[in-house]
Design a protein around this motif. Structure first.
Motif, mmCIF file in Angstrom:
data_model
loop_
_atom_site.group_PDB
_atom_site.id
_atom_site.type_symbol
_atom_site.label_atom_id
_atom_site.label_comp_id
_atom_site.label_asym_id
_atom_site.label_seq_id
_atom_site.Cartn_x
_atom_site.Cartn_y
_atom_site.Cartn_z
ATOM 1 N N SER A 91 10.642 6.272 -0.334
ATOM 2 C CA SER A 91 9.713 6.804 -1.591
ATOM 3 C C SER A 91 9.176 7.089 -2.397
ATOM 4 N N LYS A 92 8.503 7.176 -3.268
ATOM 5 C CA LYS A 92 7.119 6.632 -4.559
ATOM 6 C C LYS A 92 6.655 5.426 -4.205
ATOM 7 N N ALA A 93 8.017 4.863 -4.437
ATOM 8 C CA ALA A 93 7.960 3.147 -4.553
ATOM 9 C C ALA A 93 7.819 2.138 -3.209
ATOM 10 N N ASP A 94 8.244 2.765 -1.998
ATOM 11 C CA ASP A 94 7.866 1.952 -1.099
ATOM 12 C C ASP A 94 6.743 2.689 -0.304
ATOM 13 N N ALA A 95 5.828 3.664 -0.985
ATOM 14 C CA ALA A 95 4.746 4.425 -0.694
ATOM 15 C C ALA A 95 3.455 3.148 -1.135
ATOM 16 N N PHE A 96 3.980 3.210 -2.440
ATOM 17 C CA PHE A 96 3.049 2.204 -3.457
ATOM 18 C C PHE A 96 3.212 1.097 -2.919
ATOM 19 N N ASN A 97 4.412 0.020 -1.790
ATOM 20 C CA ASN A 97 4.077 -1.188 -1.802
ATOM 21 C C ASN A 97 3.205 -0.951 -0.463
ATOM 22 N N ARG A 98 3.675 -0.116 0.388
ATOM 23 C CA ARG A 98 2.818 0.072 2.284
ATOM 24 C C ARG A 98 1.506 -0.183 0.985
ATOM 25 N N PHE A 99 1.400 0.433 -0.194
ATOM 26 C CA PHE A 99 -0.466 0.467 -0.411
ATOM 27 C C PHE A 99 -1.075 -1.147 -0.386
ATOM 28 N N LYS A 100 0.065 -1.496 -1.029
ATOM 29 C CA LYS A 100 -0.653 -2.489 -2.083
ATOM 30 C C LYS A 100 -0.611 -3.700 -1.202
ATOM 31 N N ASP A 101 0.612 -3.381 0.055
ATOM 32 C CA ASP A 101 0.016 -4.327 1.378
ATOM 33 C C ASP A 101 -1.166 -4.066 1.814
ATOM 34 N N GLN A 102 -0.950 -2.938 2.636
ATOM 35 C CA GLN A 102 -2.324 -2.430 3.369
ATOM 36 C C GLN A 102 -3.650 -2.447 2.764
ATOM 37 N N PHE A 103 -4.403 -2.814 1.089
ATOM 38 C CA PHE A 103 -5.296 -2.645 0.809
ATOM 39 C C PHE A 103 -5.445 -4.118 0.092
ATOM 40 N N LYS A 104 -4.297 -5.465 0.286
ATOM 41 C CA LYS A 104 -4.236 -6.538 -0.384
ATOM 42 C C LYS A 104 -5.736 -7.070 -0.578
ATOM 43 N N ASP A 105 -6.815 -6.780 0.223
ATOM 44 C CA ASP A 105 -7.792 -7.306 0.131
ATOM 45 C C ASP A 105 -8.528 -7.243 -1.236
#
Lengths: 293, 229
Positions: A91-105
């Protein structure tokens, strides 16, 4: 066979010919370093392919205004394809979480992206990752589908760049190897000429070819060995300083699996013997021409 | 010991043969002078025996073996059975007398113990005992030639080839060298000596083979250098 004599003659020859020997060592080291770097890039590509091809998925991105029935149809269609291994919905929410995790730096980047900006999608894992077309065909014209994306294609572009680097390194290495061979040949010629008095007497008193040629051959092989070892060192330096310190430590690309030391050791197995064999072979051929027995 | 049968040698660039249809035989223990003007084929004759060259036609036999048909890995063995000296001595300037002779033994794989035993022996034979630590440039021409002879003889060859060994020496010194070659001959070694030195040939009264333009024009048992001298 008196090893002591051969060793003494070899050392003598190296001492007399020290400038040429250094030139040979440097050329051999450079050419084999490039060859080693080429091999290392090849290993890196193979490592990444193995790692990523296992993980690649076909992403079916959905439009922003998709209706629930369309979503169900797509889900069913994908599940029904025999080539498909698993399908999961993001979902959009899942995608956002994954994005946040990937670019946490990179918090700046995350701050500028809203959960709404990322599309929802079906992630399809295929039994055979090359069978992308099946999914593309099935989804063609399907309402609610924005885009079907094959991650393999993205990777292939990246691999093409790396393969280009590898080819370039190997071509330059080849040119350098030719230069090294010519230099070795010339060095051995000079060495044979500067010792023609000795070799003339050796011929006359009935020394065997082995006795006459071995010191020259060993001189060449030894220079090749030193060059090969230097090349092995520079390959290790490439791994330690470029791969480990620059790429890995910088983060951001933690998703990339990097080659380990085993790959470095394996290139050593090519680089060092290649240095010895190349020099010994060139010396041998040169001696056959210029040291008539 | 040495047998030539209808031997001809034409060098690739040569217009006329260096040797042309030469047949001769030299027995074990003989002492032979090879005389003739420059370019008459003396050096080619010696080079054929050493297999530095192969004949264009005919056969060269040394110690019963066809030299031209010897496989290349057997050539060193042939050369070990032939000792050689030259006009220019061919000593290694960076090695002393002992080392120069030892070198010839080292390169054919003789053990150090043997070398240390036979080098003083051969130096005594050529009359150079006590000079083993001299460098070649500290020796007179005659002494240098003695070192060269010692080096050629240290292996006890069957055949001893000398290519104008007295060419660079004064007559008095030459006599000493000839005495030495005579002594070597008396040990049963076949000696072949190419020379221009008429006084030596005339005084020794040994077999003389005269070459001219590649052919044998005289082969005399107890000869002199030339008829008209």
């Amino acid at each position: 066979m008196r090893a002591q004599f051969v060793v003494a003659e070899t050392a003598n020859g190296l001492r007399r010919n020290v400038t040429m020997t250094i030139a040979v060592i440097v050329t051999v080291a450079i050419s084999l370093s490039l060859a080693g770097a080429g091999l290392l890039i090849g290993r890196q590509v193979a490592t990444m392919k193995g790692y990523w091809y296992d993980k690649v998925e076909v992403s079916v991105f959905l439009t922003n205004d998709i209706a629930q029935p369309d979503r169900d149809v797509i889900n069913t269609k994908l599940h029904d394809l025999p080539q498909v291994q698993t399908v999961y919905y993001e979902s959009k929410a899942d995608a956002f979480n994954r994005f946040k995790d990937q670019f946490k730096d990179s918090p700046d980047l995350v701050r500028n992206v809203t959960p709404d900006a990322l599309p929802e999608s079906f992630r399809v894992k295929l039994k055979d990752p090359t069978k992308f077309d099946v999914v593309a065909t099935a989804m063609a014209g399907q309402p609610g589908v924005e885009e079907v994306q094959d991650q393999r294609k993205l990777l292939d572009k990246f691999f093409r760049v790396l393969n280009g680097f590898q080819t370039a390194a190997l071509i330059i290495a080849l040119v350098q190897v030719v230069a090294a061979a010519l230099l070795i040949s010339n060095t051995i010629r000079v060495a044979a000429f500067s010792r023609r008095r000795e070799t003339g007497i050796m011929r006359l008193v009935g020394a065997s070819n082995l006795y006459i040629q071995l010191p020259f051959l060993l001189e060449g092989a030894l220079a090749g060995l030193v060059g090969g070892v230097l090349a092995a060192g520079s390959v290790a330096a490439l791994k330690a300083f470029f791969v480990d310190r620059q790429l890995k430590a910088r983060g951001g690309i933690t998703a990339i699996p990097f080659i380990g030391w085993d790959a470095v050791f394996q290139t050593w197995l090519y680089v060092v013997p290649l240095g010895v064999l190349l020099s010994a072979l060139v010396s041998f051929v040169t001696l056959r021409r210029y040291l008539r027995v | 010991m040495i047998r030539l049968d209808a031997v001809s040698k034409v060098y690739p660039a040569g217009t006329r043969p260096a040797l042309s249809d030469v047949s001769l035989e030299i027995d074990k223990g003989e002492f032979v002078f090879l005389v003739g003007p420059s370019g008459s084929g003396k050096s080619t004759f010696l080079r054929l025996l050493l297999r530095e060259e192969t004949p264009t036609s005919g056969t060269v036999e040394v110690d019963g073996k066809d030299v031209a048909r010897l496989s290349s890995w057997k050539v060193p063995a042939l050369r070990r059975s032939i000792g050689c000296v030259f006009q220019d001595f061919r000593l290694l300037p960076s090695k002393n007398v002992h080392q120069n002779i030892a070198f010839a033994l080292e390169v054919i794989g003789k053990p150090r113990v043997t070398i240390n035993k036979v080098v003083p022996e051969v130096l005594r034979l050529v009359g150079l005992d006590g000079k083993e630590h001299r460098m070649p440039d500290e020796l007179s021409g005659g002494e240098q030639q003695r070192v060269a002879i010692a080096r050629a003889f240290v292996n006890r060859p069957l055949i001893f080839l000398a290519d104008e060994p007295t060419g660079n020496l004064d007559p008095g010194t030459s006599v000493g060298i000839m005495k030495l070659l005579d002594r070597i001959n008396r040990t049963g070694t076949t000696v072949v000596m190419a020379t221009h030195d008429s006084a030596i040939v005339d005084s020794m009264r040994r077999r003389v083979i005269e070459l001219d333009a590649g052919t044998v024009i005289r082969d005399q048992a107890r000869g002199i250098y030339g008829y008209a001298r």
